[in-house]
Design a protein around this motif. Sequence first.
Motif, PDB file in Angstrom:
ATOM      1  N   LEU A   1      14.932   4.045  -2.610  1.00 22.03           N
ATOM      2  CA  LEU A   1      14.656   3.314  -3.864  1.00 22.03           C
ATOM      3  C   LEU A   1      13.396   3.823  -4.553  1.00 22.03           C
ATOM      4  CD1 LEU A   1      15.028  -0.568  -3.728  1.00 22.03           C
ATOM      5  CD2 LEU A   1      16.342   1.091  -5.049  1.00 22.03           C
ATOM      6  N   ASP A   2      12.828   4.916  -4.033  1.00 25.01           N
ATOM      7  CA  ASP A   2      11.561   5.408  -4.561  1.00 25.01           C
ATOM      8  C   ASP A   2      11.796   6.629  -5.442  1.00 25.01           C
ATOM      9  OD1 ASP A   2       9.030   6.549  -4.976  1.00 25.01           O
ATOM     10  OD2 ASP A   2       8.315   5.962  -2.993  1.00 25.01           O
ATOM     11  N   PRO A   3      11.352   6.573  -6.727  1.00 26.21           N
ATOM     12  CA  PRO A   3      11.576   7.729  -7.617  1.00 26.21           C
ATOM     13  C   PRO A   3      11.027   9.043  -7.056  1.00 26.21           C
ATOM     14  CG  PRO A   3      10.029   6.142  -8.602  1.00 26.21           C
ATOM     15  CD  PRO A   3      10.648   5.473  -7.409  1.00 26.21           C
ATOM     16  N   GLN A   4      10.035   8.980  -6.160  1.00 23.72           N
ATOM     17  CA  GLN A   4       9.532  10.207  -5.528  1.00 23.72           C
ATOM     18  C   GLN A   4      10.634  10.922  -4.749  1.00 23.72           C
ATOM     19  OE1 GLN A   4       5.460   9.912  -3.483  1.00 23.72           O
ATOM     20  NE2 GLN A   4       6.020   7.767  -3.589  1.00 23.72           N
ATOM     21  N   GLY A   5      11.613  10.157  -4.247  1.00 23.28           N
ATOM     22  CA  GLY A   5      12.747  10.756  -3.527  1.00 23.28           C
ATOM     23  C   GLY A   5      12.380  11.448  -2.231  1.00 23.28           C
TER      24      GLY A   5
ATOM     25  N   LYS B   1       0.823  -1.223   0.000  1.00 26.86           N
ATOM     26  CA  LYS B   1       0.000   0.000   0.000  1.00 26.86           C
ATOM     27  C   LYS B   1       0.848   1.260   0.000  1.00 26.86           C
ATOM     28  CE  LYS B   1      -3.906   0.816   2.363  1.00 26.86           C
ATOM     29  NZ  LYS B   1      -4.826   0.842   1.222  1.00 26.86           N
ATOM     30  N   GLY B   2       0.345   2.289  -0.656  1.00 26.15           N
ATOM     31  CA  GLY B   2       1.012   3.586  -0.655  1.00 26.15           C
ATOM     32  C   GLY B   2       0.542   4.452   0.503  1.00 26.15           C
ATOM     33  N   GLY B   3       1.378   5.399   0.876  1.00 28.08           N
ATOM     34  CA  GLY B   3       0.983   6.430   1.847  1.00 28.08           C
ATOM     35  C   GLY B   3       0.749   5.948   3.262  1.00 28.08           C
ATOM     36  N   VAL B   4       1.427   4.857   3.648  1.00 30.01           N
ATOM     37  CA  VAL B   4       1.170   4.282   4.969  1.00 30.01           C
ATOM     38  C   VAL B   4       2.215   4.680   6.014  1.00 30.01           C
ATOM     39  CG1 VAL B   4      -0.119   2.299   4.089  1.00 30.01           C
ATOM     40  CG2 VAL B   4       2.365   2.127   4.319  1.00 30.01           C
ATOM     41  N   GLY B   5       3.283   5.374   5.563  1.00 27.97           N
ATOM     42  CA  GLY B   5       4.322   5.798   6.510  1.00 27.97           C
ATOM     43  C   GLY B   5       5.675   5.135   6.308  1.00 27.97           C
ATOM     44  N   LYS B   6       5.917   4.537   5.150  1.00 30.15           N
ATOM     45  CA  LYS B   6       7.205   3.853   4.906  1.00 30.15           C
ATOM     46  C   LYS B   6       8.389   4.819   5.012  1.00 30.15           C
ATOM     47  CE  LYS B   6       5.791   2.524   0.789  1.00 30.15           C
ATOM     48  NZ  LYS B   6       4.359   2.883   0.890  1.00 30.15           N
ATOM     49  N   THR B   7       8.291   5.942   4.292  1.00 32.64           N
ATOM     50  CA  THR B   7       9.410   6.878   4.240  1.00 32.64           C
ATOM     51  C   THR B   7       9.628   7.545   5.601  1.00 32.64           C
ATOM     52  OG1 THR B   7       8.979   7.245   1.913  1.00 32.64           O
ATOM     53  CG2 THR B   7      10.272   8.927   3.047  1.00 32.64           C
ATOM     54  N   THR B   8       8.536   7.953   6.218  1.00 35.33           N
ATOM     55  CA  THR B   8       8.609   8.586   7.538  1.00 35.33           C
ATOM     56  C   THR B   8       9.294   7.634   8.519  1.00 35.33           C
ATOM     57  OG1 THR B   8       6.552   9.700   6.987  1.00 35.33           O
ATOM     58  CG2 THR B   8       7.155   9.660   9.309  1.00 35.33           C
ATOM     59  N   THR B   9       8.937   6.361   8.430  1.00 33.04           N
ATOM     60  CA  THR B   9       9.524   5.359   9.321  1.00 33.04           C
ATOM     61  C   THR B   9      11.005   5.185   9.019  1.00 33.04           C
ATOM     62  OG1 THR B   9       7.401   4.227   9.379  1.00 33.04           O
ATOM     63  CG2 THR B   9       9.315   2.944  10.061  1.00 33.04           C
TER      64      THR B   9
ATOM     65  N   PRO C   1       1.769   6.801  16.741  1.00 31.50           N
ATOM     66  CA  PRO C   1       0.489   7.516  16.729  1.00 31.50           C
ATOM     67  C   PRO C   1       0.332   8.413  15.508  1.00 31.50           C
ATOM     68  CG  PRO C   1       2.046   8.599  18.219  1.00 31.50           C
ATOM     69  CD  PRO C   1       2.722   7.345  17.720  1.00 31.50           C
ATOM     70  N   ASN C   2      -0.905   8.672  15.135  1.00 29.86           N
ATOM     71  CA  ASN C   2      -1.161   9.715  14.138  1.00 29.86           C
ATOM     72  C   ASN C   2      -0.851  11.036  14.837  1.00 29.86           C
ATOM     73  OD1 ASN C   2      -2.499  11.671  12.475  1.00 29.86           O
ATOM     74  ND2 ASN C   2      -3.485   9.918  11.506  1.00 29.86           N
ATOM     75  N   SER C   3       0.088  11.798  14.304  1.00 29.93           N
ATOM     76  CA  SER C   3       0.586  12.940  15.058  1.00 29.93           C
ATOM     77  C   SER C   3       0.936  14.105  14.142  1.00 29.93           C
ATOM     78  CB  SER C   3       1.825  12.459  15.845  1.00 29.93           C
ATOM     79  OG  SER C   3       2.789  13.462  15.938  1.00 29.93           O
ATOM     80  N   SER C   4       0.535  15.306  14.557  1.00 26.37           N
ATOM     81  CA  SER C   4       0.837  16.481  13.729  1.00 26.37           C
ATOM     82  C   SER C   4       2.332  16.790  13.766  1.00 26.37           C
ATOM     83  CB  SER C   4      -0.004  17.676  14.153  1.00 26.37           C
ATOM     84  OG  SER C   4       0.195  17.900  15.513  1.00 26.37           O
ATOM     85  N   VAL C   5       3.027  16.392  14.825  1.00 29.51           N
ATOM     86  CA  VAL C   5       4.491  16.593  14.888  1.00 29.51           C
ATOM     87  C   VAL C   5       5.152  15.822  13.743  1.00 29.51           C
ATOM     88  CG1 VAL C   5       6.575  16.187  16.270  1.00 29.51           C
ATOM     89  CG2 VAL C   5       4.472  16.868  17.402  1.00 29.51           C
ATOM     90  N   ILE C   6       4.667  14.602  13.492  1.00 26.41           N
ATOM     91  CA  ILE C   6       5.264  13.781  12.429  1.00 26.41           C
ATOM     92  C   ILE C   6       5.024  14.435  11.070  1.00 26.41           C
ATOM     93  CG2 ILE C   6       5.186  11.517  11.291  1.00 26.41           C
ATOM     94  CD1 ILE C   6       4.636  10.281  14.064  1.00 26.41           C
ATOM     95  N   GLU C   7       3.819  15.009  10.893  1.00 26.67           N
ATOM     96  CA  GLU C   7       3.524  15.688   9.613  1.00 26.67           C
ATOM     97  C   GLU C   7       4.471  16.861   9.372  1.00 26.67           C
ATOM     98  OE1 GLU C   7      -0.571  16.746   9.825  1.00 26.67           O
ATOM     99  OE2 GLU C   7      -1.211  14.862   8.902  1.00 26.67           O
TER     100      GLU C   7
HETATM  101  N1  LIG Z   1       2.319   8.851  12.229  1.00 22.60           N
HETATM  102  C1  LIG Z   1       1.936   9.799  11.372  1.00 22.60           C
HETATM  103  N2  LIG Z   1       1.060  10.769  11.764  1.00 22.60           N
HETATM  104  C2  LIG Z   1       0.643  11.723  10.904  1.00 22.60           C
HETATM  105  N3  LIG Z   1       1.046  11.819   9.634  1.00 22.60           N
HETATM  106  C3  LIG Z   1       1.907  10.884   9.187  1.00 22.60           C
HETATM  107  C4  LIG Z   1       2.407   9.835  10.028  1.00 22.60           C
HETATM  108  N4  LIG Z   1       3.253   9.071   9.298  1.00 22.60           N
HETATM  109  C5  LIG Z   1       3.281   9.610   8.063  1.00 22.60           C
HETATM  110  N5  LIG Z   1       2.484  10.704   7.999  1.00 22.60           N
HETATM  111  C6  LIG Z   1       2.223  11.556   6.826  1.00 22.60           C
HETATM  112  O1  LIG Z   1       1.515  10.743   5.881  1.00 22.60           O
HETATM  113  C7  LIG Z   1       1.996  10.983   4.571  1.00 22.60           C
HETATM  114  C8  LIG Z   1       2.538   9.678   3.962  1.00 22.60           C
HETATM  115  O2  LIG Z   1       3.668   9.275   4.720  1.00 22.60           O
HETATM  116  P1  LIG Z   1       4.913   8.606   4.004  1.00 22.60           P
HETATM  117  O3  LIG Z   1       5.353   9.447   2.857  1.00 22.60           O
HETATM  118  O4  LIG Z   1       5.897   8.279   5.057  1.00 22.60           O
HETATM  119  O5  LIG Z   1       4.210   7.281   3.464  1.00 22.60           O
HETATM  120  P2  LIG Z   1       4.789   6.251   2.387  1.00 22.60           P
HETATM  121  O6  LIG Z   1       4.217   4.930   2.741  1.00 22.60           O
HETATM  122  O7  LIG Z   1       6.255   6.365   2.312  1.00 22.60           O
HETATM  123  O8  LIG Z   1       4.127   6.803   1.042  1.00 22.60           O
HETATM  124  P3  LIG Z   1       4.475   6.332  -0.467  1.00 22.60           P
HETATM  125  O9  LIG Z   1       3.755   5.030  -0.648  1.00 22.60           O
HETATM  126  O10 LIG Z   1       3.950   7.444  -1.315  1.00 22.60           O
HETATM  127  O11 LIG Z   1       5.965   6.162  -0.535  1.00 22.60           O
HETATM  128  C9  LIG Z   1       3.050  12.074   4.676  1.00 22.60           C
HETATM  129  O12 LIG Z   1       2.426  13.308   4.429  1.00 22.60           O
HETATM  130  C10 LIG Z   1       3.494  11.999   6.133  1.00 22.60           C
HETATM  131  O13 LIG Z   1       3.937  13.245   6.625  1.00 22.60           O
END
Ligand SMILES: Nc1ncnc2c1ncn2[C@@H]1O[C@H](COP(=O)(O)OP(=O)(O)OP(=O)(O)O)[C@@H](O)[C@H]1O
Length: 247
Positions: free
Chosen positions: A38-42, A10-18, A206-212
């Motif tokens: 490894l992601d062209p989005q960089g 799945k996309g957008g789940v937090g991979k890069t942030t993690t 947690p879902n957190s505005s600090v992480i955003e």
């Molecule tokens: N724990 C969190 N709480 C709130 N926002 C988050 C959290 N983790 C990630 N985000 C936000 O959610 C969005 C997607 O996160 P991220 O880019 O890490 O996902 P991804 O799985 O790497 O996405 P992609 O599949 O596009 O590579 C980003 O805007 C990020 O700031």
Amino acid sequence: MKVLATYSIKGGVGKTTTAVNLARQAAASGSRVLLWDLDPQGAATFFVRVKPSVKGGADRLVSKTGSLAANIRATDDPAVHIVPADFSLRHLDLALDDTKHPTRRLAALLAPIADRYDVALIDCPPGITLTSESVFAAADALIVPTIPTTLSERTLDQLTTFLSDHPPAPMVLAFASMLDRRKRLQRDTLAHLMADIDGFLPTAIPNSSVIEQMGVHRSPIADFAPRSPATIAYQNLWADIAGRVWT
Ligand SMILES: Nc1ncnc2c1ncn2[C@@H]1O[C@H](COP(=O)(O)OP(=O)(O)OP(=O)(O)O)[C@@H](O)[C@H]1O
Ligand SMILES: [Mg+2]
């Protein structure tokens, strides 16, 4: 060197942030870390303030003359280096397909630098492609951020089924990402995941505005919010992962 990959179908789940926050935590606990975008989005490249660039593009990187060493860059954290991404990685599947052993190619690229780092952390694009299969063959463990919802539960199941049909498989270390405890469905789904999925990690992010805000600061949250609950959660998540990987 242990090879970990933040991965999800799945996309957008937090991979890069993690990946970026765990790189910081691994470095803080004394490891020499190589982050590989490894992601062209960089996005990982962007978060650590490095210019998106792959020397000669994806074709060259996976060719016989390609090397990771030529692409390694420093970051603001002296213990974290990065192999940045650029847009050429959108052709990575095609480039791998042109090589002799596509699924072994990423492992082969990592081998020559294995004594320079304690941990390589690969930030993967979403999807399940030839690139993913090459990551599976290179990785000791997949770190799988899982938003506790029905569809995420389903994609985690698709992944574990695929891996059990394609041995040898890396360890799967899934954890709850972007958890919103106010939502009953998320609390219930998390309870199933913890009970049913082998190796599901105890720490939830947690879902957190600090992480955003990472996008604004362009650094791991430990750098701009060191005492926030989210930073402590990443510390605990790294401890969970280290406990599973180095045993
Ligand atoms: N724990 C969190 N709480 C709130 N926002 C988050 C959290 N983790 C990630 N985000 C936000 O959610 C969005 C997607 O996160 P991220 O880019 O890490 O996902 P991804 O799985 O790497 O996405 P992609 O599949 O596009 O590579 C980003 O805007 C990020 O700031
Ligand atoms: Mg990403």
